[in-house]
Design a protein around this motif. Structure first.
Motif, PDB file in Angstrom:
ATOM      1  N   ASP A   1       8.864   4.538  -9.161  1.00 29.59           N
ATOM      2  CA  ASP A   1       8.677   3.283  -9.891  1.00 29.59           C
ATOM      3  C   ASP A   1       8.129   2.278  -8.884  1.00 29.59           C
ATOM      4  O   ASP A   1       8.836   1.789  -8.010  1.00 29.59           O
ATOM      5  CB  ASP A   1       9.989   2.773 -10.481  1.00 29.59           C
ATOM      6  N   LYS A   2       6.847   2.017  -8.998  1.00 26.57           N
ATOM      7  CA  LYS A   2       6.172   1.211  -7.983  1.00 26.57           C
ATOM      8  C   LYS A   2       6.297  -0.286  -8.249  1.00 26.57           C
ATOM      9  O   LYS A   2       5.886  -1.099  -7.443  1.00 26.57           O
ATOM     10  CB  LYS A   2       4.704   1.622  -7.932  1.00 26.57           C
ATOM     11  N   TRP A   3       6.877  -0.653  -9.406  1.00 24.42           N
ATOM     12  CA  TRP A   3       6.817  -2.058  -9.828  1.00 24.42           C
ATOM     13  C   TRP A   3       8.089  -2.847  -9.543  1.00 24.42           C
ATOM     14  O   TRP A   3       8.075  -4.069  -9.670  1.00 24.42           O
ATOM     15  CB  TRP A   3       6.488  -2.121 -11.331  1.00 24.42           C
ATOM     16  N   ALA A   4       9.175  -2.135  -9.164  1.00 23.23           N
ATOM     17  CA  ALA A   4      10.478  -2.797  -9.075  1.00 23.23           C
ATOM     18  C   ALA A   4      10.444  -4.076  -8.230  1.00 23.23           C
ATOM     19  O   ALA A   4      10.944  -5.109  -8.656  1.00 23.23           O
ATOM     20  CB  ALA A   4      11.499  -1.817  -8.527  1.00 23.23           C
ATOM     21  N   ASP A   5       9.852  -4.013  -7.035  1.00 15.61           N
ATOM     22  CA  ASP A   5       9.853  -5.186  -6.148  1.00 15.61           C
ATOM     23  C   ASP A   5       8.462  -5.780  -6.008  1.00 15.61           C
ATOM     24  O   ASP A   5       8.127  -6.351  -4.962  1.00 15.61           O
ATOM     25  CB  ASP A   5      10.368  -4.783  -4.749  1.00 15.61           C
TER      26      ASP A   5
ATOM     27  N   SER B   1       0.832  -1.201   0.000  1.00 17.99           N
ATOM     28  CA  SER B   1       0.000   0.000   0.000  1.00 17.99           C
ATOM     29  C   SER B   1       0.870   1.256   0.000  1.00 17.99           C
ATOM     30  O   SER B   1       0.624   2.198  -0.762  1.00 17.99           O
ATOM     31  CB  SER B   1      -0.926  -0.001   1.230  1.00 17.99           C
ATOM     32  N   ARG B   2       1.920   1.254   0.827  1.00 19.99           N
ATOM     33  CA  ARG B   2       2.806   2.432   0.896  1.00 19.99           C
ATOM     34  C   ARG B   2       3.529   2.641  -0.435  1.00 19.99           C
ATOM     35  O   ARG B   2       3.642   3.761  -0.926  1.00 19.99           O
ATOM     36  CB  ARG B   2       3.832   2.255   2.025  1.00 19.99           C
ATOM     37  N   ARG B   3       4.029   1.553  -1.001  1.00 24.43           N
ATOM     38  CA  ARG B   3       4.788   1.644  -2.264  1.00 24.43           C
ATOM     39  C   ARG B   3       3.940   2.262  -3.372  1.00 24.43           C
ATOM     40  O   ARG B   3       4.387   3.106  -4.127  1.00 24.43           O
ATOM     41  CB  ARG B   3       5.231   0.239  -2.669  1.00 24.43           C
ATOM     42  N   PHE B   4       2.662   1.860  -3.438  1.00 21.66           N
ATOM     43  CA  PHE B   4       1.804   2.345  -4.528  1.00 21.66           C
ATOM     44  C   PHE B   4       1.148   3.694  -4.194  1.00 21.66           C
ATOM     45  O   PHE B   4       0.322   4.184  -4.959  1.00 21.66           O
ATOM     46  CB  PHE B   4       0.762   1.285  -4.892  1.00 21.66           C
TER      47      PHE B   4
END
Ligand SMILES: Cc1cc2nc3c(=O)[nH]c(=O)nc-3n(C[C@H](O)[C@H](O)[C@H](O)COP(=O)(O)O)c2cc1C
Length: 168
Positions: free
Chosen positions: A91-95, A82-85
């Motif tokens: 770039d939200k997709w790296a991990d 949730s925090r990442r997005f």
């Protein structure tokens, strides 16, 4: 009456919601995703759901050009997702562990449930755009997990064991 925007925002935060990441497959094959609390179910006949995105979202033009959408209901153990997005411009997709659904929409691993949908109606409403979408397919891969809950600006879980939850 003049209203204080911050106080109204705080008031809105008293309505507990789930948390989802809405993703989109773009015509050039790229993908975008943002954390939302504005998901709602609308209709069974036809099958419609909605979410709203703020006009200041960097990825709003991408969402408006999308081929299809993935709505991923987050589980209580997905606060990090949730925090990442929710970080602007990152770039939200790296991990992010994910796969593409049948419509091509990105579906996140570990989610409680996924909905794939396509745009049915776009409604401009103040400083947000409401996306009303038609369901293409759905699944509940994490049906036994606890949901991630957002309440007064904080993440919560539902601690009550499901068998003890009270009828509405
Ligand atoms: C729990 C939570 C719920 C959110 N709900 C929404 C929402 O419903 N609509 C929205 O536009 N932004 C919402 N946001 C903010 C966006 O996630 C954030 O502004 C976005 O990821 C920035 O994306 P951008 O890089 O495209 O600008 C929410 C953030 C959090 C943490």
């Amino acid at each position: 009456m003049a209203m204080d925007a911050r106080e109204l925002r705080n008031l809105f935060g008293h309505f507990a919601t789930g948390v989802a990441v809405v993703t989109a497959k773009l015509p050039d094959g790229n993908k975008v995703g943002v954390t939302i609390s504005s998901f709602n179910s609308i209709s069974l006949e036809p099958e419609l759901v909605m979410f709203s995105l703020t006009n200041t979202l960097l990825s709003l033009p991408a969402f408006e050009s999308a081929v299809s959408y993935g709505i991923n209901f987050l589980a209580a153990d997905q606060q990090e997702v949730s925090r990442r997005f929710a970080v602007k411009g990152e770039d939200k997709w790296a991990d992010t562990a994910m796969r593409h659904g049948e419509s091509g929409a990105p579906l996140l691993d570990g989610a409680l449930a996924h909905i794939e949908c396509s745009l049915h109606q776009r409604v401009e409403a103040g400083d947000h755009v409401i996306f009303i979408c038609r369901v293409i397919s759905f699944a509940t891969p994490g049906a036994t997990k606890e949901p991630l809950v957002f309440f007064k600006g904080r993440y919560c879980g539902i601690e009550t064991p499901a068998p003890l939850c009270q009828s509405a």
